[in-house]
Enzyme design. Structure first.
Site, PDB file in Angstrom:
ATOM      1  N   ASN A  49      56.098  95.145  -6.879  1.00  0.00           N
ATOM      2  CA  ASN A  49      56.340  96.559  -6.643  1.00  0.00           C
ATOM      3  C   ASN A  49      55.056  97.357  -6.804  1.00  0.00           C
ATOM      4  O   ASN A  49      54.094  96.887  -7.400  1.00  0.00           O
ATOM      5  CB  ASN A  49      57.390  97.073  -7.632  1.00  0.00           C
ATOM      6  CG  ASN A  49      58.786  96.621  -7.254  1.00  0.00           C
ATOM      7  OD1 ASN A  49      59.344  97.087  -6.271  1.00  0.00           O
ATOM      8  ND2 ASN A  49      59.356  95.707  -8.025  1.00  0.00           N
ATOM      9  N   HIS A  95      59.829 102.655  -0.644  1.00  0.00           N
ATOM     10  CA  HIS A  95      59.916 101.565  -1.618  1.00  0.00           C
ATOM     11  C   HIS A  95      58.945 100.496  -1.110  1.00  0.00           C
ATOM     12  O   HIS A  95      59.281  99.699  -0.247  1.00  0.00           O
ATOM     13  CB  HIS A  95      61.346 101.018  -1.699  1.00  0.00           C
ATOM     14  CG  HIS A  95      61.509  99.942  -2.713  1.00  0.00           C
ATOM     15  ND1 HIS A  95      62.116 100.154  -3.937  1.00  0.00           N
ATOM     16  CD2 HIS A  95      61.116  98.643  -2.716  1.00  0.00           C
ATOM     17  CE1 HIS A  95      62.107  99.022  -4.629  1.00  0.00           C
ATOM     18  NE2 HIS A  95      61.506  98.088  -3.910  1.00  0.00           N
ATOM     19  N   CYS A 146      61.360  90.992  -4.165  1.00  0.00           N
ATOM     20  CA  CYS A 146      62.713  90.663  -3.731  1.00  0.00           C
ATOM     21  C   CYS A 146      62.956  89.155  -3.770  1.00  0.00           C
ATOM     22  O   CYS A 146      62.290  88.409  -3.051  1.00  0.00           O
ATOM     23  CB  CYS A 146      62.968  91.171  -2.321  1.00  0.00           C
ATOM     24  SG  CYS A 146      64.639  90.829  -1.770  1.00  0.00           S
ATOM     25  N   HIS A 166      56.090  97.368  -1.478  1.00  0.00           N
ATOM     26  CA  HIS A 166      55.603  96.221  -2.239  1.00  0.00           C
ATOM     27  C   HIS A 166      54.144  96.012  -1.849  1.00  0.00           C
ATOM     28  O   HIS A 166      53.739  96.352  -0.743  1.00  0.00           O
ATOM     29  CB  HIS A 166      56.438  94.975  -1.950  1.00  0.00           C
ATOM     30  CG  HIS A 166      57.814  95.036  -2.554  1.00  0.00           C
ATOM     31  ND1 HIS A 166      58.727  94.018  -2.424  1.00  0.00           N
ATOM     32  CD2 HIS A 166      58.420  95.981  -3.297  1.00  0.00           C
ATOM     33  CE1 HIS A 166      59.841  94.349  -3.060  1.00  0.00           C
ATOM     34  NE2 HIS A 166      59.678  95.532  -3.591  1.00  0.00           N
ATOM     35  N   ARG A 175      65.309  97.351 -12.463  1.00  0.00           N
ATOM     36  CA  ARG A 175      66.219  96.367 -11.836  1.00  0.00           C
ATOM     37  C   ARG A 175      65.452  95.495 -10.850  1.00  0.00           C
ATOM     38  O   ARG A 175      65.568  94.261 -10.868  1.00  0.00           O
ATOM     39  CB  ARG A 175      67.351  97.127 -11.127  1.00  0.00           C
ATOM     40  CG  ARG A 175      68.440  96.288 -10.478  1.00  0.00           C
ATOM     41  CD  ARG A 175      68.145  95.902  -9.053  1.00  0.00           C
ATOM     42  NE  ARG A 175      67.576  96.961  -8.270  1.00  0.00           N
ATOM     43  CZ  ARG A 175      66.981  96.786  -7.094  1.00  0.00           C
ATOM     44  NH1 ARG A 175      66.860  95.566  -6.585  1.00  0.00           N
ATOM     45  NH2 ARG A 175      66.460  97.795  -6.427  1.00  0.00           N
ATOM     46  N   ASP A 176      64.642  96.120 -10.024  1.00  0.00           N
ATOM     47  CA  ASP A 176      63.874  95.361  -9.041  1.00  0.00           C
ATOM     48  C   ASP A 176      62.840  94.477  -9.725  1.00  0.00           C
ATOM     49  O   ASP A 176      62.563  93.362  -9.276  1.00  0.00           O
ATOM     50  CB  ASP A 176      63.188  96.339  -8.071  1.00  0.00           C
ATOM     51  CG  ASP A 176      62.771  95.669  -6.773  1.00  0.00           C
ATOM     52  OD1 ASP A 176      63.170  94.515  -6.539  1.00  0.00           O
ATOM     53  OD2 ASP A 176      62.041  96.293  -5.988  1.00  0.00           O
TER      54      ASP A 176
END
Length: 291
Positions: A255, A212, A245, A214, A19-20
């Protein structure tokens, strides 16, 4: 998938985040392509798949077909499903679906980003978290709250490790059991990771803390190493490091790449229990989505 490292008593959960990876793509990915990709990833053996979101299609048009995608997934699977929500309406829509185990909410400790990302203040978002927890309990779901901008922000909003700890404490007080410290714009460093995470793990031993992150490709492995040495038990990543994002306006960072996480943990002698053939299929298929 739960795995144990030699230097850790707690199982580590790997969370794959298509999804990200997809949400910021300009061209809409057809529903049937999303379904094929997610069904491949469901067979790999990850603990959790962050597969979609219940947010305004105006905000994230790429995810407007999440319900249609969900209806076509090969379930049940030992991999649990996580969906992102940004407000109470999204929570109410997500909890209707028995197939979803986790609801993820981005709780930014940057006031500017909270407004940009969810169109609400930090104080309003704390209320949303409370309401989400009530609905999750009622519908047998678990909440995952992301401490967004947890390593700093580009807006000049005040940030410190004390602020991170303060908001973690506030969330724990409300009843949150899973907290993921989220980088969002790639400003995390190994030093920040190893400074922020261990005190949180020590102070709140009953809470599942995740990361999470990046990163630019050059910094991924050092961040992964720092994360696991700092006591991370839940790691978000995306195949080939795709994504970022769309609300953060930063094209340089993606990511953490799942293959780098697998490479690192294999190097530590960790038994992953992944179906690497399905993983390779997913890697090949990804070129149909990410050009």
């Amino acid at each position: 998938m739960n795995i144990k490292t030699e230097n850790s008593e707690k199982a580590i959960k790997l969370v794959e985040c298509p999804r990200d990876a997809m949400q910021g793509l300009h061209d809409f990915v057809p529903t049937e392509i999303k379904v094929q990709y997610l069904n491949l990833l469901l067979k790999v053996g990850f603990d959790t798949l962050d597969f979609g979101s219940f947010v305004s299609p105006k905000a994230i048009p790429q995810m407007r077909d999440t319900e249609a995608v969900l209806a076509q997934l090969d379930l049940p699977s030992k991999t649990k499903l996580l969906a992102i929500v940004a407000n109470l309406k999204g929570v109410e829509n997500a909890v209707k679906h028995a197939e979803i185990s986790y609801l993820g909410f981005p709780f930014s400790i940057s006031e500017t980003f909270q407004q940009r990302n969810t169109n609400s203040s930090i104080a309003q978002s704390l209320n949303t978290v409370e309401e989400m927890l009530e609905l999750c309990q009622k519908h047998n779901k678990e909440a995952v709250v992301y401490l967004s901008m947890g390593f700093g922000n580009p807006y000049g909003d005040e940030w410190s490790t004390d602020i991170v700890t303060h908001w973690a404490h506030q969330l724990v007080e409300k009843g949150v059991k899973i907290i993921s410290v989220a980088d969002t714009v790639g400003v995390s460093t190994p030093e920040k990771i190893t400074t922020i995470l261990p005190p949180l793990v020590q102070q709140f031993p009953a809470i599942e803390f995740g990361l999470h992150l990046h990163s630019t490709p050059q910094q991924r492995l050092e961040k992964i190493e720092a994360a696991f040495s700092a006591g991370c038990t839940r790691m978000d990543s995306a195949l080939k490091g795709f994504g970022g994002c769309p609300m953060a306006a930063d094209d340089l960072t993606g990511n953490i790449a799942t293959e780098d996480v697998i490479y690192y943990l294999n190097g530590q002698g960790t038994k992953l229990g992944l179906d690497l053939e399905k993983w390779q299929e997913a890697m090949l298929f990804s070129s149909r989505i990410f050009h």
